[in-house]
Motif scaffolding. Structure first.
Motif, PDB file in Angstrom:
ATOM      1  N   ALA A 250       0.820  -1.213   0.000  1.00 33.52           N
ATOM      2  CA  ALA A 250       0.000   0.000   0.000  1.00 33.52           C
ATOM      3  C   ALA A 250       0.855   1.264   0.000  1.00 33.52           C
ATOM      4  O   ALA A 250       0.585   2.213  -0.741  1.00 33.52           O
ATOM      5  N   SER A 251       1.900   1.299   0.818  1.00 36.53           N
ATOM      6  CA  SER A 251       2.759   2.483   0.860  1.00 36.53           C
ATOM      7  C   SER A 251       3.545   2.635  -0.434  1.00 36.53           C
ATOM      8  O   SER A 251       3.792   3.761  -0.893  1.00 36.53           O
ATOM      9  N   GLY A 252       3.946   1.518  -1.052  1.00 37.02           N
ATOM     10  CA  GLY A 252       4.639   1.600  -2.334  1.00 37.02           C
ATOM     11  C   GLY A 252       3.750   2.158  -3.422  1.00 37.02           C
ATOM     12  O   GLY A 252       4.188   2.989  -4.237  1.00 37.02           O
ATOM     13  N   ILE A 253       2.502   1.723  -3.468  1.00 35.26           N
ATOM     14  CA  ILE A 253       1.565   2.252  -4.470  1.00 35.26           C
ATOM     15  C   ILE A 253       1.276   3.721  -4.206  1.00 35.26           C
ATOM     16  O   ILE A 253       1.234   4.543  -5.140  1.00 35.26           O
ATOM     17  N   ALA A 254       1.083   4.101  -2.934  1.00 33.54           N
ATOM     18  CA  ALA A 254       0.826   5.507  -2.600  1.00 33.54           C
ATOM     19  C   ALA A 254       2.009   6.387  -2.959  1.00 33.54           C
ATOM     20  O   ALA A 254       1.849   7.576  -3.285  1.00 33.54           O
ATOM     21  N   ALA A 255       3.226   5.829  -2.911  1.00 32.90           N
ATOM     22  CA  ALA A 255       4.425   6.623  -3.208  1.00 32.90           C
ATOM     23  C   ALA A 255       4.541   6.992  -4.681  1.00 32.90           C
ATOM     24  O   ALA A 255       5.271   7.927  -5.023  1.00 32.90           O
ATOM     25  N   ILE A 256       3.833   6.289  -5.560  1.00 34.88           N
ATOM     26  CA  ILE A 256       3.981   6.552  -7.000  1.00 34.88           C
ATOM     27  C   ILE A 256       3.510   7.954  -7.366  1.00 34.88           C
ATOM     28  O   ILE A 256       4.273   8.733  -7.962  1.00 34.88           O
ATOM     29  N   PRO A 257       2.252   8.362  -7.045  1.00 40.01           N
ATOM     30  CA  PRO A 257       1.874   9.751  -7.362  1.00 40.01           C
ATOM     31  C   PRO A 257       2.673  10.773  -6.566  1.00 40.01           C
ATOM     32  O   PRO A 257       2.925  11.880  -7.058  1.00 40.01           O
ATOM     33  N   LEU A 258       3.090  10.426  -5.355  1.00 42.47           N
ATOM     34  CA  LEU A 258       3.902  11.349  -4.567  1.00 42.47           C
ATOM     35  C   LEU A 258       5.263  11.568  -5.223  1.00 42.47           C
ATOM     36  O   LEU A 258       5.785  12.702  -5.242  1.00 42.47           O
ATOM     37  N   LEU A 259       5.852  10.514  -5.775  1.00 45.83           N
ATOM     38  CA  LEU A 259       7.139  10.660  -6.458  1.00 45.83           C
ATOM     39  C   LEU A 259       6.996  11.532  -7.693  1.00 45.83           C
ATOM     40  O   LEU A 259       7.840  12.409  -7.940  1.00 45.83           O
ATOM     41  N   PHE A 260       5.961  11.322  -8.487  1.00 41.93           N
ATOM     42  CA  PHE A 260       5.763  12.154  -9.669  1.00 41.93           C
ATOM     43  C   PHE A 260       5.567  13.624  -9.281  1.00 41.93           C
ATOM     44  O   PHE A 260       6.082  14.525  -9.958  1.00 41.93           O
ATOM     45  N   ALA A 261       4.820  13.859  -8.209  1.00 44.13           N
ATOM     46  CA  ALA A 261       4.613  15.241  -7.767  1.00 44.13           C
ATOM     47  C   ALA A 261       5.920  15.868  -7.303  1.00 44.13           C
ATOM     48  O   ALA A 261       6.209  17.037  -7.596  1.00 44.13           O
ATOM     49  N   LYS A 262       6.703  15.109  -6.574  1.00 43.54           N
ATOM     50  CA  LYS A 262       8.004  15.600  -6.108  1.00 43.54           C
ATOM     51  C   LYS A 262       8.913  15.932  -7.288  1.00 43.54           C
ATOM     52  O   LYS A 262       9.565  16.991  -7.313  1.00 43.54           O
ATOM     53  N   LEU A 263       8.972  15.049  -8.271  1.00 42.56           N
ATOM     54  CA  LEU A 263       9.812  15.306  -9.439  1.00 42.56           C
ATOM     55  C   LEU A 263       9.319  16.531 -10.209  1.00 42.56           C
ATOM     56  O   LEU A 263      10.125  17.296 -10.743  1.00 42.56           O
ATOM     57  N   TRP A 264       8.014  16.720 -10.257  1.00 38.34           N
ATOM     58  CA  TRP A 264       7.494  17.902 -10.958  1.00 38.34           C
ATOM     59  C   TRP A 264       7.927  19.193 -10.280  1.00 38.34           C
ATOM     60  O   TRP A 264       8.237  20.180 -10.945  1.00 38.34           O
ATOM     61  N   THR A 265       7.948  19.195  -8.960  1.00 39.37           N
ATOM     62  CA  THR A 265       8.317  20.437  -8.257  1.00 39.37           C
ATOM     63  C   THR A 265       9.784  20.786  -8.417  1.00 39.37           C
ATOM     64  O   THR A 265      10.154  21.955  -8.345  1.00 39.37           O
ATOM     65  N   VAL A 266      10.644  19.793  -8.651  1.00 35.50           N
ATOM     66  CA  VAL A 266      12.094  20.059  -8.645  1.00 35.50           C
ATOM     67  C   VAL A 266      12.747  19.947 -10.018  1.00 35.50           C
ATOM     68  O   VAL A 266      13.931  20.286 -10.152  1.00 35.50           O
ATOM     69  N   TYR A 267      12.010  19.504 -11.044  1.00 36.06           N
ATOM     70  CA  TYR A 267      12.696  19.253 -12.312  1.00 36.06           C
ATOM     71  C   TYR A 267      13.341  20.493 -12.940  1.00 36.06           C
ATOM     72  O   TYR A 267      14.339  20.365 -13.659  1.00 36.06           O
ATOM     73  N   PRO A 268      12.860  21.732 -12.709  1.00 34.85           N
ATOM     74  CA  PRO A 268      13.570  22.869 -13.301  1.00 34.85           C
ATOM     75  C   PRO A 268      15.031  22.970 -12.850  1.00 34.85           C
ATOM     76  O   PRO A 268      15.864  23.532 -13.571  1.00 34.85           O
ATOM     77  N   ARG A 269      15.339  22.415 -11.684  1.00 38.19           N
ATOM     78  CA  ARG A 269      16.720  22.516 -11.213  1.00 38.19           C
ATOM     79  C   ARG A 269      17.671  21.634 -12.003  1.00 38.19           C
ATOM     80  O   ARG A 269      18.891  21.769 -11.877  1.00 38.19           O
ATOM     81  N   LEU A 270      17.122  20.741 -12.817  1.00 41.85           N
ATOM     82  CA  LEU A 270      17.981  19.963 -13.696  1.00 41.85           C
ATOM     83  C   LEU A 270      18.681  20.850 -14.726  1.00 41.85           C
ATOM     84  O   LEU A 270      19.693  20.458 -15.298  1.00 41.85           O
ATOM     85  N   PHE A 271      18.114  22.035 -14.937  1.00 38.20           N
ATOM     86  CA  PHE A 271      18.661  22.943 -15.945  1.00 38.20           C
ATOM     87  C   PHE A 271      19.471  24.074 -15.322  1.00 38.20           C
ATOM     88  O   PHE A 271      19.788  25.065 -15.987  1.00 38.20           O
ATOM     89  N   ASP A 272      19.787  23.938 -14.014  1.00 31.92           N
ATOM     90  CA  ASP A 272      20.650  24.940 -13.371  1.00 31.92           C
ATOM     91  C   ASP A 272      21.997  25.007 -14.083  1.00 31.92           C
ATOM     92  O   ASP A 272      22.533  24.000 -14.549  1.00 31.92           O
TER      93      ASP A 272
END
Length: 378
Positions: free
Chosen positions: A75-97
């Motif tokens: 259950a926690s692994g499945i719940a982590a999937i949308p949380l991981l995508f949301a986390k990556l969305w918030t930080v992906y601009p820093r890939l272009f620093d």
């Protein structure tokens, strides 16, 4: 001058919520899910593969222990999937620093992030596919999944250590450094949407192990009420090559200081005992059922084996990693551990292990061996 020209050509992100406060909020939830998933995963691994170190240490009680920990793991692994995508969305601009490396600390952060993201995506993807028993890769799932979990945790600890100042600064509910007009309302809306997504995927899958929510079990690979005799099946008798066992010719070998053999009728004539125990599978589903059969400790006692004996059980299935199973003395001597002959008031169906199968408390379903032909006292 060349660096300045290159920097001027890099993408400029003007969208809101790609900030440290939002990343911290989502990161807290993701961290909690990951922590639960990792701890329960380690428990699951050593329950399945105790080795000689833990074989006689693992407890047989509470009877629902593995059901709880493995249900939480999936259950926690499945719940982590949308949380991981949301986390990556918030930080992906820093890939272009730019510049990409600004010192040792920044380099460590970049490396840890690369390993962290790769390991997280790998773990969640392979774990999700494991719940549906689909393995489109050439390696063995269990050891690789377990090893990458430790790699992920190591990268996570390095990342937290490097980002600790930013995490501290933005941990509070209000963050003066990132508050702009409209940001607070937008952040709340975004966080609520992410929470709703995580809640939705959890609610529509957790019913496979949390049976009071089984009516919402829309997307889990198993439903706790679907299957022969009201219990799901992972491996059928046909796939195991045991669908033609003849009860009139089948016999059970019990070895020990005084070995003996029993026919099915002789086994049924022995004192029968009952247990209410769950089947809890590594894929996440579980359900409690009513079992009836002969206690393993009674079979061992008749064979002259000491009460502290470990047990090796052999199945009639033609192959597979779980054809031969061993269990420690705490399981073997527990009065709830049965060589079951009946399930929910009926003789075992072929898919549930006819003529006899193991049912023991606080054990993963893969070790509840079906189609038993031999019980050995070690």
């Amino acid at each position: 001058m060349a660096d300045m020209d290159l920097q001027s050509k890099m993408p400029v992100f003007k969208g809101r919520l790609h900030d440290k406060r939002t990343a911290t909020v989502i990161g807290r939830w993701l961290g909690a899910a990951v922590l639960v998933c990792f701890v329960t995963g380690v428990i699951s691994h050593y329950v399945q593969h105790p080795g000689s170190l833990f074989a006689d240490v693992l407890p047989s009680r509470p009877t629902w222990g593995y059901r709880l920990t493995q249900g939480l793991h999936v259950a926690s692994g499945i719940a982590a999937i949308p949380l991981l995508f949301a986390k990556l969305w918030t930080v992906y601009p820093r890939l272009f620093d730019w510049p990409p490396l600004r010192g040792i600390r920044h380099g460590l952060e970049r490396i840890s992030v690369a390993v962290l993201v790769a390991a997280a995506v790998f773990q969640l993807l392979t774990g999700l596919l494991n719940t549906v028993q689909w393995y489109p890769w050439p390696f063995s799932f269990v050891p690789v999944h377990f090893a990458v979990a430790w790699l992920f945790v190591g990268a996570l600890l390095v990342h937290i250590a490097v980002k600790l100042p930013a995490i501290r600064a933005h941990w509070r509910r209000r963050s003066e450094a990132t508050l702009r007009i409209g940001d607070a309302a937008d952040r709340r809306s975004f966080v609520l949407a992410v929470a709703a997504a995580a809640g939705a995927v959890t609610l529509t899958t957790v019913g496979q192990s949390l049976t009071p929510l089984r009516r919402f079990d829309l997307f889990a690979p198993r439903h706790p009420d679907h299957g022969p005799q009201g219990l799901p099946v992972n491996k059928t008798a046909a796939s195991a090559g045991t669908d033609r066992i003849d009860g009139s010719t089948w016999h059970l070998d019990v070895t020990g200081p005084r070995p003996y053999t029993l026919t099915l009728d002789e086994l049924r004539a022995l004192p029968q005992h009952e247990s209410e125990l769950p089947i809890a599978c590594v894929e996440g589903w579980s359900k409690t059922a009513h079992w009836r059969g002969v206690r393993i400790r009674d079979l061992l006692e008749r064979a002259g084996a000491p009460a502290s004996s470990r047990v090796r059980v052999t199945s009639a299935q033609t192959g597979g990693a779980y054809r031969v199973m061993e269990m420690g003395r705490r399981y073997a001597e527990d009065p709830l551990t049965l060589l079951a002959l009946e399930l929910n008031g009926e003789p075992l169906s072929p898919d549930h292990g006819f003529p006899a199968r193991i049912i023991a408390p606080n054990r993963p379903g893969v070790w509840q061996t079906k189609w038993v032909t031999k019980v050995e006292a070690l």
